[in-house]
Design an enzyme around this catalytic site. Structure first.
Site: not given
Length: 556
Positions: A354-357, A385
């Site tokens: 997920v985008e948070s890492g 990203f």
């Protein structure tokens, strides 16, 4: 040694501040203030709260332009709690502008944007995170192809999300031509102050994030503040102070010389995520075992049907490559694919990010989105990203609000709703394969599943497959140019992006093509041959049993 100890003690007295008001009062009116925060992850809730209370008490600082790497809060917490108070008190002088990737957790903030209290802008999380890193490197902004032919393109809205933003253009996107190719350059004013969050600070201000759910963009924001030409002030919220030199150097996320002041936060303003204070399996301290007995089957409903259909596409990728596949899951229905992965016991073969890492484990959703239980790796947001925009991952599943006849997708804005783009634009631009996942209609619905068939008892009155989307978040033109495999997966039908539009591939058992699909679309999809029935396994309560298929694919 005695002299050194005295110097360290003197520095600690200057940096470690008991009353945050003494430091926050240094922020002048009309300042640009950056705030870390991926929802409640790394959100400096205590500092945000005290900043607004200082304004209530003194009338200053006011006219602040706020920037965040995502959104520093969740419903009822952080910036949303402050936004509610601002809206109720009609404190129109506190916020002068905003640049956030996500507004979805704050109805009050969305109201202020729609009512034109200030100019407002929205960038993708990836662009925002890169921007902090680029400005910290002394560059003017982010050069990328992300956003071409979408609402971010300056030929359209240029990331402004209200009329004041379109008029003021304080945040700009420039169309650049390099050797005949189009790029976008994202620019914004450099912040002078930052409110950051970490877990521990030592006496010299070195920051570690050992109890946080992710690293976020904390370091990059701190770097931006200290970059030339105007070096600003970094203020960090932490839970505890440690002796100088007691933090392992490899655990220091932000070196002390970049941190000007440290404030110890009460525990209630420093939760790990929106719904829980602390869980060691979320911060990476432990990876909990997942036994078959501990797996809870998610109720079979139409949302789970969509998630299962996405999972079957991921299984096909695993078969194709014969290795683990790396996948991004967006917010909403795509996030529930994680439940299916755990239920089917394939979460170690289909690696969910997920985008948070976070990598692996079980990603959470709702206001806890960004946190994962038992991840095996956690990267910073800019590094994560790079995986997405660079197409290093294998696939992504992203949500949608609208799809039109050209294959354009609107994921983030409607006249009455303004969640913001989140990570969607950068992920959609970079991922080699995209599985858009969402409900076929919106509104009040009653959908039942019996004996392996889907039955629409009451359909939603909001059409999502429209002639033209309200705003373009992902361009069908770009999808075709890049020759991407893009599917639009719903509970009753599956479509694919074709050069001329979107083609109907599958329908659910029990669904009437004319009544339940074509009559609920504003355009007619391409139908080359009779649509296939969706895989029958999706529509029964028992597990689909794909674990064995996944293991066999890896063995080959």
């Amino acid at each position: 040694m005695k002299l050194l100890a005295e110097v360290i003690e003197q520095l600690a007295r200057k940096k470690i501040v008991k009353d945050p008001d003494t430091i926050l009062s240094l922020i002048p009116d009309n300042s640009i203030v950056a705030m870390s925060g991926f929802n409640m992850i790394t959100a400096p809730e205590f500092l945000i709260e005290r900043l607004y209370k200082l304004y209530i008490k003194t009338g200053h600082p006011k006219k602040l332009f706020l920037i965040s790497d995502t959104f520093p809060g969740a419903p009822g917490r952080g910036l949303d709690r402050i936004a509610k108070m601002i809206y109720e008190r009609k404190d129109e002088d506190f916020i002068d502008g905003t640049l956030f990737p996500y507004y979805g957790w704050s109805e009050s903030l969305q109201k202020m944007v729609r009512e034109e209290w200030f100019d407002a802008y929205a960038w993708s999380i990836g662009i925002m995170a890169y921007w902090f890193r680029e400005v910290g490197s002394g560059r003017p902004g982010v050069l990328t192809k992300v956003g071409l032919y979408t609402t971010a393109d300056p030929r359209f809205d240029g990331t402004a999300i209200n009329e004041k933003g379109k008029k003021m253009r304080r945040v700009k996107v420039h169309l650049i031509n390099i050797d005949g190719e189009e790029f976008l350059l994202y620019t914004a004013p450099k912040p002078q102050f930052a409110l950051l969050r970490a877990t521990t600070a030592d006496e010299m201000g070195n920051l570690s994030l050992e109890d946080e759910a992710a690293y976020g963009t904390v370091l990059n924001i701190a770097q931006t503040i200290k970059a030339m030409p105007n070096k600003g002030v970094n203020i960090a919220q932490v839970l505890r102070i440690a002796r100088y030199g007691s933090i392992n150097p490899k655990d220091v996320e932000v070196p002390g010389p970049l941190v000007d002041y440290v404030v110890i936060s009460p525990r209630e303003y420093h939760w790990q995520s929106a719904s829980f204070d602390y869980d060691p399996s979320v911060s990476g301290k432990i990876i909990p075992p997942l036994s078959r007995e501990s797996l809870t089957q998610v109720e079979l409903n139409h949302r789970k049907i969509i998630a299962r259909r996405v999972m079957l596409e991921l299984l096909e990728l695993l078969k194709k490559y014969g290795r683990q596949v790396i996948v991004n899951l967006g917010v909403g229905i795509p996030a529930t694919v994680a439940d299916v992965a755990v239920e089917e016991e394939v979460q170690d073969l289909i690696v969910l990010t997920v985008e948070s890492g976070t990598w692996g484990g079980k990603p959470l959703y709702g206001a806890d989105f960004g946190a994962s239980i038992g991840p095996f790796a956690i990267l910073s947001v800019p590094d994560q990203f790079t995986m997405y925009e660079g197409g290093i991952i294998d696939a992504a599943s992203l949500g949608f609000m609208q799809v039109d006849k050209y294959g354009n997708v609107n994921s983030f804005i409607m006249p009455s709703r303004l969640p913001g783009p989140g990570g969607f634009p950068a992920i959609a631009a970079g991922s080699p394969q995209i599985f858009f996942a969402g409900e076929f209609t919106a509104g009040d619905r009653v959908i039942e599943i019996h004996d392996g068939k889907l039955k629409i008892i009451k359909d939603g009155d909001i059409i999502k497959f429209v002639k033209e989307v309200y705003r373009v978040g992902c361009s069908g033109k770009i999808l075709s140019r890049a020759n991407k495999n893009a599917l639009y997966i719903t509970e009753r039908a599956v479509f694919k992006k074709a050069d001329e539009g979107i083609e109907l591939l599958e329908i659910a058992p029990g669904i009437d093509l004319e009544k339940d699909i074509l009559n609920k679309m504003e355009f007619k999809p391409i139908i080359i041959k009779e649509p296939k029935l969706m895989d029958q396994r999706i529509f029964y309560p028992r597990r689909m049993g794909i674990k064995e298929e996944a293991i066999e694919a890896i063995k080959r």
